[in-house]
Design an enzyme around this catalytic site. Structure first.
Site, PDB file in Angstrom:
ATOM      1  N   SER A  81       1.001  -1.588  -0.065  1.00  0.00           N
ATOM      2  CA  SER A  81       0.219  -0.116  -0.084  1.00  0.00           C
ATOM      3  C   SER A  81       0.703   1.794   0.006  1.00  0.00           C
ATOM      4  O   SER A  81       1.850   1.274   1.689  1.00  0.00           O
ATOM      5  CB  SER A  81      -1.129   0.189   0.769  1.00  0.00           C
ATOM      6  OG  SER A  81      -1.702   1.660   1.118  1.00  0.00           O
TER       7      SER A  81
ATOM      8  N   HIS B  67      -1.569  -1.235  -4.120  1.00  0.00           N
ATOM      9  CA  HIS B  67      -2.883  -0.880  -3.321  1.00  0.00           C
ATOM     10  C   HIS B  67      -3.012   0.251  -3.302  1.00  0.00           C
ATOM     11  O   HIS B  67      -1.349   0.772  -2.580  1.00  0.00           O
ATOM     12  CB  HIS B  67      -3.150  -1.662  -2.354  1.00  0.00           C
ATOM     13  CG  HIS B  67      -3.908  -1.434  -1.199  1.00  0.00           C
ATOM     14  ND1 HIS B  67      -5.349  -2.295  -1.462  1.00  0.00           N
ATOM     15  CD2 HIS B  67      -4.369  -0.390  -0.165  1.00  0.00           C
ATOM     16  CE1 HIS B  67      -6.475  -2.102  -0.342  1.00  0.00           C
ATOM     17  NE2 HIS B  67      -5.860  -0.652  -0.352  1.00  0.00           N
TER      18      HIS B  67
ATOM     19  N   ASP C 216      -4.616   3.692  -1.459  1.00  0.00           N
ATOM     20  CA  ASP C 216      -5.617   3.996  -0.365  1.00  0.00           C
ATOM     21  C   ASP C 216      -6.292   5.259  -0.938  1.00  0.00           C
ATOM     22  O   ASP C 216      -5.946   6.398  -0.629  1.00  0.00           O
ATOM     23  CB  ASP C 216      -5.205   4.473   0.682  1.00  0.00           C
ATOM     24  CG  ASP C 216      -4.969   2.502   1.043  1.00  0.00           C
ATOM     25  OD1 ASP C 216      -5.961   1.944   0.947  1.00  0.00           O
ATOM     26  OD2 ASP C 216      -4.135   1.694   1.417  1.00  0.00           O
TER      27      ASP C 216
ATOM     28  N   MET D 276      -8.443   8.271   0.475  1.00  0.00           N
ATOM     29  CA  MET D 276      -9.588   9.037   1.074  1.00  0.00           C
ATOM     30  C   MET D 276     -10.040  10.019   1.887  1.00  0.00           C
ATOM     31  O   MET D 276      -9.442  10.459   0.724  1.00  0.00           O
ATOM     32  CB  MET D 276      -8.944   8.272   2.710  1.00  0.00           C
ATOM     33  CG  MET D 276      -8.098   7.354   3.261  1.00  0.00           C
ATOM     34  SD  MET D 276      -6.940   6.978   4.691  1.00  0.00           S
ATOM     35  CE  MET D 276      -6.598   6.411   4.408  1.00  0.00           C
TER      36      MET D 276
ATOM     37  N   HIS E 264      -8.549   0.929  -3.071  1.00  0.00           N
ATOM     38  CA  HIS E 264      -9.626   1.027  -2.195  1.00  0.00           C
ATOM     39  C   HIS E 264     -10.206   2.347  -1.830  1.00  0.00           C
ATOM     40  O   HIS E 264      -9.977   3.305  -0.758  1.00  0.00           O
ATOM     41  CB  HIS E 264      -9.094   0.361  -0.689  1.00  0.00           C
ATOM     42  CG  HIS E 264      -9.196   0.278   0.600  1.00  0.00           C
ATOM     43  ND1 HIS E 264      -8.351   0.237   1.503  1.00  0.00           N
ATOM     44  CD2 HIS E 264     -10.973   0.845   0.678  1.00  0.00           C
ATOM     45  CE1 HIS E 264      -9.617   0.099   2.241  1.00  0.00           C
ATOM     46  NE2 HIS E 264     -10.528  -0.050   1.996  1.00  0.00           N
TER      47      HIS E 264
ATOM     48  N   MET F  67     -12.322   4.708   0.380  1.00  0.00           N
ATOM     49  CA  MET F  67     -12.679   5.007   1.481  1.00  0.00           C
ATOM     50  C   MET F  67     -13.193   6.338   1.860  1.00  0.00           C
ATOM     51  O   MET F  67     -12.688   7.109   1.774  1.00  0.00           O
ATOM     52  CB  MET F  67     -11.372   4.989   2.484  1.00  0.00           C
ATOM     53  CG  MET F  67     -10.828   2.759   2.994  1.00  0.00           C
ATOM     54  SD  MET F  67      -9.769   3.529   4.173  1.00  0.00           S
ATOM     55  CE  MET F  67      -8.059   3.542   2.254  1.00  0.00           C
TER      56      MET F  67
ATOM     57  N   MET G 107     -11.446  -5.507   6.335  1.00  0.00           N
ATOM     58  CA  MET G 107     -10.422  -5.422   7.076  1.00  0.00           C
ATOM     59  C   MET G 107     -10.043  -5.547   8.613  1.00  0.00           C
ATOM     60  O   MET G 107     -10.107  -5.503   9.324  1.00  0.00           O
ATOM     61  CB  MET G 107     -11.086  -3.261   7.275  1.00  0.00           C
ATOM     62  CG  MET G 107     -11.447  -2.194   5.866  1.00  0.00           C
ATOM     63  SD  MET G 107      -9.819  -2.066   4.894  1.00  0.00           S
ATOM     64  CE  MET G 107      -9.111  -1.328   6.445  1.00  0.00           C
TER      65      MET G 107
ATOM     66  N   GLY H 173      -8.181   4.331   7.983  1.00  0.00           N
ATOM     67  CA  GLY H 173      -7.739   5.487   8.055  1.00  0.00           C
ATOM     68  C   GLY H 173      -6.491   6.240   7.814  1.00  0.00           C
ATOM     69  O   GLY H 173      -5.866   7.310   7.704  1.00  0.00           O
ATOM     70  N   PHE H 174      -5.385   4.790   8.416  1.00  0.00           N
ATOM     71  CA  PHE H 174      -4.298   5.545   8.425  1.00  0.00           C
ATOM     72  C   PHE H 174      -3.686   3.652   8.625  1.00  0.00           C
ATOM     73  O   PHE H 174      -4.011   2.688   9.042  1.00  0.00           O
ATOM     74  CB  PHE H 174      -4.249   5.607  10.597  1.00  0.00           C
ATOM     75  CG  PHE H 174      -5.425   7.185  10.641  1.00  0.00           C
ATOM     76  CD1 PHE H 174      -4.012   7.915  10.230  1.00  0.00           C
ATOM     77  CD2 PHE H 174      -6.536   6.654  10.978  1.00  0.00           C
ATOM     78  CE1 PHE H 174      -5.503   9.362  10.407  1.00  0.00           C
ATOM     79  CE2 PHE H 174      -6.866   8.339  11.328  1.00  0.00           C
ATOM     80  CZ  PHE H 174      -6.424   9.404  10.735  1.00  0.00           C
ATOM     81  N   GLY H 175      -2.021   4.052   8.163  1.00  0.00           N
ATOM     82  CA  GLY H 175      -1.566   3.151   8.063  1.00  0.00           C
ATOM     83  C   GLY H 175      -1.024   2.746   9.704  1.00  0.00           C
ATOM     84  O   GLY H 175      -0.300   3.805  10.290  1.00  0.00           O
ATOM     85  N   GLY H 176      -0.372   1.734   9.659  1.00  0.00           N
ATOM     86  CA  GLY H 176       0.913   1.637  10.260  1.00  0.00           C
ATOM     87  C   GLY H 176       0.038   1.273  11.970  1.00  0.00           C
ATOM     88  O   GLY H 176       0.446   1.639  13.339  1.00  0.00           O
TER      89      GLY H 176
ATOM     90  N   ASP I 224      -6.510  -6.636   4.902  1.00  0.00           N
ATOM     91  CA  ASP I 224      -5.586  -4.787   4.663  1.00  0.00           C
ATOM     92  C   ASP I 224      -5.647  -3.880   6.161  1.00  0.00           C
ATOM     93  O   ASP I 224      -6.523  -4.333   6.683  1.00  0.00           O
ATOM     94  CB  ASP I 224      -6.511  -4.134   3.737  1.00  0.00           C
ATOM     95  CG  ASP I 224      -6.200  -2.854   4.002  1.00  0.00           C
ATOM     96  OD1 ASP I 224      -4.953  -2.786   4.379  1.00  0.00           O
ATOM     97  OD2 ASP I 224      -6.406  -2.361   2.754  1.00  0.00           O
ATOM     98  N   GLY I 225      -4.460  -4.493   6.436  1.00  0.00           N
ATOM     99  CA  GLY I 225      -4.380  -3.526   8.139  1.00  0.00           C
ATOM    100  C   GLY I 225      -3.666  -4.124   9.153  1.00  0.00           C
ATOM    101  O   GLY I 225      -4.010  -5.805   8.821  1.00  0.00           O
ATOM    102  N   GLY I 226      -2.480  -3.324   9.517  1.00  0.00           N
ATOM    103  CA  GLY I 226      -1.543  -4.101  10.015  1.00  0.00           C
ATOM    104  C   GLY I 226      -0.904  -5.639   9.945  1.00  0.00           C
ATOM    105  O   GLY I 226      -0.558  -6.452  10.968  1.00  0.00           O
TER     106      GLY I 226
ATOM    107  N   GLY J 156       0.880  -2.071   4.664  1.00  0.00           N
ATOM    108  CA  GLY J 156       1.866  -0.785   4.039  1.00  0.00           C
ATOM    109  C   GLY J 156       3.149  -0.744   4.957  1.00  0.00           C
ATOM    110  O   GLY J 156       3.952  -0.127   4.155  1.00  0.00           O
ATOM    111  N   SER J 157       3.001  -0.458   5.966  1.00  0.00           N
ATOM    112  CA  SER J 157       4.147   0.128   6.671  1.00  0.00           C
ATOM    113  C   SER J 157       5.624  -1.361   7.259  1.00  0.00           C
ATOM    114  O   SER J 157       6.182  -0.690   7.165  1.00  0.00           O
ATOM    115  CB  SER J 157       3.928   0.867   8.246  1.00  0.00           C
ATOM    116  OG  SER J 157       2.384  -0.532   9.064  1.00  0.00           O
TER     117      SER J 157
HETATM  118  C1  DX5 Z   1      -5.821   1.216   6.201  1.00  0.00           C
HETATM  119  C2  DX5 Z   1      -5.462   1.671   5.054  1.00  0.00           C
HETATM  120  C3  DX5 Z   1      -4.349   0.322   4.839  1.00  0.00           C
HETATM  121  C4  DX5 Z   1      -3.345   0.304   5.181  1.00  0.00           C
HETATM  122  C5  DX5 Z   1      -2.442  -0.028   5.660  1.00  0.00           C
HETATM  123  O1  DX5 Z   1      -7.308   2.694   6.106  1.00  0.00           O
HETATM  124  O2  DX5 Z   1      -6.748   0.365   4.018  1.00  0.00           O
HETATM  125  O3  DX5 Z   1      -4.365   0.049   2.831  1.00  0.00           O
HETATM  126  O4  DX5 Z   1      -2.649   1.482   3.916  1.00  0.00           O
HETATM  127  O5  DX5 Z   1      -1.185   0.018   6.165  1.00  0.00           O
HETATM  128  P1  DX5 Z   1      -0.781  -1.100   7.314  1.00  0.00           P
HETATM  129  O6  DX5 Z   1       0.017  -1.973   6.541  1.00  0.00           O
HETATM  130  O7  DX5 Z   1       0.875   0.074   7.484  1.00  0.00           O
HETATM  131  O8  DX5 Z   1      -2.062  -1.558   8.025  1.00  0.00           O
HETATM  132 ZN    ZN Z   2      -6.419  -0.368   2.253  1.00  0.00          ZN
END
Ligand code: DX5
Ligand code: ZN
Length: 216
Positions: free
Chosen positions: A7, A32, A34, A36, A65, A67, A136, A141-144, A174-176, A196-197
């Protein structure tokens, strides 16, 4: 076939094409993106202009994606920008069947997304029409953020329904996602892994990509 989808939300946007190239060198399968709007989720990212720019620097498929509020209004601009996959949130779309068909009419793979607190049972009537379901594993809303482990059960449920009803949608998470949990997610029946992170917040983006791919 297990696919890794870095991502770019966590990438260094001042060197976006280089960052994407580093994941390609590590064997990334999908990019990917994102999207927003600061309304459906409490953050703003980027729109079709950036997706169109990403399209010019990679041959990998783009997974968009959405959002955002009223995602049906933005399917055409993202399809024209080069999206190969577009997903919309179940929580936001009133006429889900119509919106999924609209995505498919652009010859784009159509996905539906569930927030962590939305149950799989909300998808009973749409599963036969979608190309993929995105689960999800953080609040969007946020990475990491930290992986919410209870979402693994949703992957298992979907995998079960898929084999029972002989459907062929893909399951995406998707996420973490990181090296500590990617294998257990895979064993639950997941096919596409957004990271992502755990890819971009590393000194060596290519090595991080290779490490995750090797665990699949
Ligand atoms: C969160 C996004 C994710 C995000 C994942 O709202 O949809 O795609 O970038 O980031 P990580 O892998 O760091 O959780
Ligand atoms: Zn995403």
């Amino acid at each position: 076939m297990k696919l890794l989808a870095p991502s770019i939300l966590s990438a260094d946007f001042s060197h976006l094409s280089q960052q994407i190239r580093l994941t390609e060198m590590g064997g990334a399968d999908i990019i990917h993106c994102d999207i927003m709007d600061g309304s459906f989720v409490p953050n703003i990212s980027f729109g079709p202009i950036v997706v169109e720019a990403v399209k010019r620097v990679t041959k990998l498929p783009l997974d968009v994606h959405l959002m955002i509020k009223n995602p049906e209004k933005f399917i055409e601009p993202f399809a024209k920008a080069g999206a190969n996959y577009i997903s919309v949130h179940q929580e936001e779309v009133t006429h889900l069947n119509r919106t999924i068909m609209m995505i498919k009419d652009f010859d784009v793979k159509a996905g539906v997304v569930l927030n962590p607190s939305t149950p799989v049972s909300t998808l009973t009537e749409i599963l036969e029409f979608v190309d993929y379901v995105l689960i999800m594993s953080v609040n969007p809303g946020f990475g990491g953020q930290k992986f919410i482990a209870s979402t693994l059960n949703k992957i298992r449920q979907l995998n079960h329904i898929r084999s029972e009803k002989k459907l062929d949608f893909k399951i995406e998470i998707d996420g973490g996602v990181d090296k500590s949990n990617i294998q257990i997610i895979s064993e639950a029946g997941c096919d596409i892994f957004v990271a992502g992170s755990s890819v971009f917040n590393k000194d060596n983006v290519t090595a991080a990509t290779i490490e995750l791919k090797n665990l699949l």
